[in-house]
Motif scaffolding. Structure first.
Motif, short mmCIF file in Angstrom:
data_model
loop_
_atom_site.label_atom_id
_atom_site.label_comp_id
_atom_site.label_asym_id
_atom_site.label_seq_id
_atom_site.Cartn_x
_atom_site.Cartn_y
_atom_site.Cartn_z
N ILE A 134 0.83 -1.20 0.00
CA ILE A 134 0.00 0.00 0.00
C ILE A 134 0.87 1.26 0.00
O ILE A 134 0.72 2.14 -0.82
N GLU A 159 -2.10 0.17 9.18
CA GLU A 159 -1.61 1.46 8.73
C GLU A 159 -1.40 2.39 9.92
O GLU A 159 -2.26 2.47 10.81
N ARG A 337 -6.28 9.50 5.95
CA ARG A 337 -6.52 8.18 5.37
C ARG A 337 -6.55 8.17 3.85
O ARG A 337 -6.76 7.11 3.26
N LEU A 338 -6.35 9.30 3.24
CA LEU A 338 -6.22 9.35 1.78
C LEU A 338 -4.79 9.10 1.32
O LEU A 338 -4.55 8.93 0.13
N ALA A 340 -1.78 7.15 0.32
CA ALA A 340 -1.45 5.80 -0.14
C ALA A 340 -0.72 5.90 -1.47
O ALA A 340 -0.84 6.90 -2.19
N VAL A 344 -7.42 4.77 -4.05
CA VAL A 344 -8.28 4.71 -2.87
C VAL A 344 -9.72 4.95 -3.31
O VAL A 344 -10.00 5.86 -4.10
N GLY A 373 -5.31 8.82 -2.71
CA GLY A 373 -4.32 7.76 -2.90
C GLY A 373 -3.19 8.28 -3.78
O GLY A 373 -2.61 9.34 -3.52
N VAL A 455 -8.67 -1.22 -7.27
CA VAL A 455 -8.56 -0.42 -6.05
C VAL A 455 -8.20 -1.33 -4.88
O VAL A 455 -8.89 -2.31 -4.62
N VAL A 457 -7.52 0.02 -1.64
CA VAL A 457 -7.86 0.68 -0.38
C VAL A 457 -9.25 1.31 -0.49
O VAL A 457 -9.56 1.98 -1.47
N VAL A 458 -10.09 1.10 0.53
CA VAL A 458 -11.39 1.76 0.60
C VAL A 458 -11.54 2.42 1.96
O VAL A 458 -11.00 1.95 2.96
N ILE A 459 -12.27 3.53 1.96
CA ILE A 459 -12.59 4.21 3.22
C ILE A 459 -14.04 3.88 3.55
O ILE A 459 -14.91 3.91 2.68
N ARG A 622 -10.16 1.50 5.59
CA ARG A 622 -9.73 2.51 6.56
C ARG A 622 -10.96 3.17 7.17
O ARG A 622 -11.92 3.48 6.46
#
Length: 781
Positions: A134, A159, A337-338, A340, A344, A373, A455, A457-459, A622
């Motif tokens: 990541i 993370e 959290r953005l 990366a 994202v 991201g 993708v 990573v997801v929030i 995240r």
């Protein structure tokens, strides 16, 4: 983000009396459940259930990293372990490396990009890791990690946020030399600088790690887990070794032979305390860390816990100040959290939580040009689930309207009966526990979407309802006592009205439970047990989803003598200081939040509706609402700004108020009367997020993520459960009554389907799946 596994030789102090010192409970004032490890030891030479035990990771990192590194300490630490050339402990180290590689291969779904193992020179400690790249996609981000002096070694899952500031402190102020740009290296740096537990004050994010300090005079192993349990970490003892892993199934590669912990299943301990479904396998509790030393053996320490203000302390902040405080902290949590080195996205439902996140991300990208991201974009990819319209659980339309309002992309996954039947067993295998309906299966299916669209990573919006009192279980406790922190509030001044509303809300909540196929738990009657938590009924609400004692085999029922009261398990899981706060200091709403967050949040929502189903598809989620800076601020807010009283005449006004959507538009609230409808849940969050959400969402009541429980006879789910739950397969469990399951199969489908019977099939279906896929031994009396 990754999978981790470790094997550590237990020192004599931890093997004394056949049950390691410190293994049978919590030290340092944490009075959690203390069933202990029962002495069962399968050794480390057991079979690996067909898992390939090749040692392609013995050379440290499987993808050709040869141990060279800009930081000399990293290379030295690497060379002091197993590197394919130097194995001073002969076959022992070689065997440990093979076992570790087998362990991380089993959980390769958590980290398919590469894997590596490291074994100490004397074979006492072995660390294994499989990587989901990541941050820092280069070889310098590979694990296991080694400190700048080569004396401290670690594997890290998760993370760590606020990376740039922390890195500058470690390097600039303390002279720590980083080997790469991975946030995971902060665990080593912070440990070397501050030690444990002080290092945890600086860790912000979701994490689980195992660290070995090989320095003379400070030699020890520590294993830590984040404050809310976002990342999993379990442990057990096999022979003379301590095993740790992100998932229990990883232990199969190290010789573990699983058995059921029938008592933990029957008395709900797996969901309330440190036990799991498997005998001798324990969780490292959220906000806790393990420490293993030669002198003291294995100890458990608590480094963090939720705190709430004294209920009599008058609030001095203005509403505007509190609203701004929430907004500022949530926006910052999302911003962090953005970060990366990969794309994202966002899981977007029809609720305020994920929609607020999408709104914040959109504004940060468009107005402040914050990267999403690794992309400089103004549109974020959103992923949604879509149930059949006739089910009554579909929220895709409102998610579409939100996406259109924000001008963002949305990708939907159709979840049909056939999809749920197909994915049920796989979801159960990855979750490693049962669940009361199919929403975990739907989340498993949804999590395919990000990977299919490139993708990683997801929030998500998890954690909002827990801190802002969004669930319909909270109003009864909010109304139990006046909010004396805001003495001018109408319900604080009118006790008669508040008490009448409390009784009505309790009755309305019971009606809601019945409507969705659950019953308020009553245990063995009114025996005064709830006095230990100031009569808070959240304890009963937790157990509404728990299997009844009648589901279990006669020998299990007889063992409790008809006196099983699972509420004792819940209350016994809290430390003494927490129970005192519940009885004397905290408002009942805050007590209810604590109770929920230590059970349902940590062991259900963040497990089968979080990490386990997401990482099954190599997707990192995240959770900005679980940023501890935000959570601690929200915990300190008055109860009446989380649940706000909106008189009926105001509710019916044409302008509309936060959370006052008409009941007929929300299936969950159809059985709610005026008491529940006159309270606006998550009021302060709605006010703080109003610039980022539509008016429709501002007014909308909470719609929990539930899956349909009524399905046709002869359909895909009925056929799947009939095939899965044959008498022979159920009997092999050893602790379930097959006759009860047979009756449930007959009653759970069709026009007159019994929802409780359907939930029984979900429980037992998960157990049968785990039994067969993990090779769990049949339980006996």
């Amino acid at each position: 983000m990754c999978g981790i596994a470790a094997t550590i030789a237990l020192p004599p102090a931890a093997r004394a009396n056949g049950s390691a010192n410190g293994l049978n409970g919590h030290t340092n004032g944490v009075n959690g459940h203390a069933n202990g490890v029962d002495g069962h030891a399968n050794g480390i030479n057991g079979h690996t259930n067909g898992i390939n035990s090749h040692a392609n990771g013995i050379n440290g990192h499987a993808n050709g990293v040869d141990g060279t590194h800009p930081a000399n300490g990293y290379a030295n630490g690497y060379a002091n372990g197993v590197n394919g050339k130097h194995i001073s402990n002969g076959n022992t180290s070689e065997a440990l490396a093979k076992q570790l590689q087998a362990a991380v291969d089993i959980i390769n779904h958590r980290g398919p990009d590469e894997s590596g193992v490291w074994v100490s020179d004397d074979g006492s400690v072995g660390l294994g890791h499989c990587r989901l790249s990541i941050n820092d996609l280069s070889p310098s981000g590979s694990q296991p990690l080694h400190s700048d002096d080569g004396q401290v070694h670690a594997i890290v899952n998760g993370e760590i946020y606020d990376y740039d500031r922390l890195r500058e402190i470690c390097a600039g102020e303390h002279g720590y030399t980083f080997g790469g740009h991975s946030d995971s290296e902060l665990v080593l740096a912070l440990y070397k600088i501050y030690g444990a537990p002080a290092m945890f004050e600086h860790l912000r994010g979701e994490f689980a790690f195992v660290l070995y300090d090989a320095r003379e005079g400070s030699k020890r192993v520590i294993a830590g887990r984040d404050r809310f349990g976002i990342k999993p970490l379990v442990w057990t003892v096999s022979g003379d070794r301590l095993l740790l892993g992100a998932e229990a199934k990883s232990f199969l590669g190290m010789g573990w032979q699983p058995e059921w912990d029938v008592h933990a299943i029957a008395d709900s301990g797996w969901m309330m305390d440190d036990r799991t479904l498997f005998k001798g396998v324990k969780k490292v509790l959220p906000g806790h860390w393990l420490e293993l030393t030669e002198e003291r053996g294995l100890e458990t320490h608590r480094y963090w816990d939720a705190q709430y203000p004294d209920k009599k302390q008058v609030e001095t902040r203005s509403i505007d100040e509190m609203v701004a405080g929430v907004r500022e902290r949530l926006v910052e949590a999302v911003r962090l959290r953005l970060r990366a080195d990969v794309p994202v996205g966002i899981y977007l439902s029809g609720g305020i939580d994920s929609s607020a996140v999408a709104g914040i991300v959109t504004e940060l990208a468009r107005k402040e040009h914050v990267k999403i991201g690794n992309k400089q974009a103004t549109r974020v990819a959103c992923f949604s689930v879509q149930f059949p319209e006739e089910s009554g659980y579909n929220e895709a339309d409102i998610a579409d309207r939100t996406a259109k309002w924000l001008g963002v992309e949305t990708v939907k996954k159709d979840v049909t009966e056939a999809t749920l039947a197909r994915d049920f067993a796989d979801a159960a295998f990855h979750c490693e526990h049962h669940h009361f309906d199919l929403n975990s299966v739907a989340k498993f299916t949804l999590s395919e979407l990000p990977r299919e669209n490139g993708v990683k990573v997801v929030i998500t919006g998890e954690g909002s309802d827990e801190h802002f009192a969004g669930y319909p279980y909270f109003p009864c406790e909010f109304l139990r006592e006046p909010d004396l922190s805001r003495p001018d509030e109408p319900l604080a001044q009118d006790n008669e009205k508040r008490e009448a509303m409390q009784k009505a809300a309790s009755a309305e909540m019971n009606a809601i439970w019945r409507a969705i196929g659950a019953e308020t738990y009553t245990g063995s009657g009114d025996n005064g047990i709830l006095s230990e938590v100031n009569n808070n009924t959240m304890v009963n609400n937790l157990l509404a989803w728990h299997p009844t004692i009648g589901l279990f085999a006669p020998w299990v029922r007889d063992g409790y003598g008809g006196t099983l009261d699972c509420r004792r398990t819940v209350i016994a899981s809290y430390p003494d200081d927490v129970r005192r706060n519940m009885q004397e200091r905290w408002h009942p709403l805050h007590t209810a939040e604590y109770i929920w967050n230590k059970s349902q949040l940590a062991n259900i929502l963040l497990s089968c509706l979080g990490d386990r189903t997401e990482m099954a598809h190599s997707v990192e989620a995240r959770t900005p609402f679980l940023d501890h800076h935000l959570a601690e601020y929200v915990n300190g807010l008055p109860p009446s700004v989380k649940l706000a009283f909106v008189p009926p005449e105001e509710e019916s006004s044409t302008n509309g108020h936060a959370g006052t959507e008409p009941a007929h538009k929300n299936p969950l609230w159809q059985d709610a009367g005026s008491a529940l409808r006159s309270l606006s849940a998550k009021w302060i969050l709605r006010e703080a997020m109003r610039p980022y959400i539509t008016d429709e969402l501002y007014r909308r009541k909470k719609h929990p993520f539930l899956a349909p429980t009524r399905w046709p006879r002869g359909g895909a789910l009925h056929s799947m459960f009939e095939s899965l739950l044959t008498p022979a397969r159920v009997e092999r469990l050893g602790f379930v009554d097959p006759d009860v399951v047979a009756k449930a199969l007959d009653a759970a489908f069709g026009d007159k389907a019994d929802t409780r019977a359907f939930r029984t099939l979900c429980y037992v279906g998960a157990w049968v799946t785990l039994s067969e896929r993990l090779g769990v031994k049949t339980a006996t009396a």
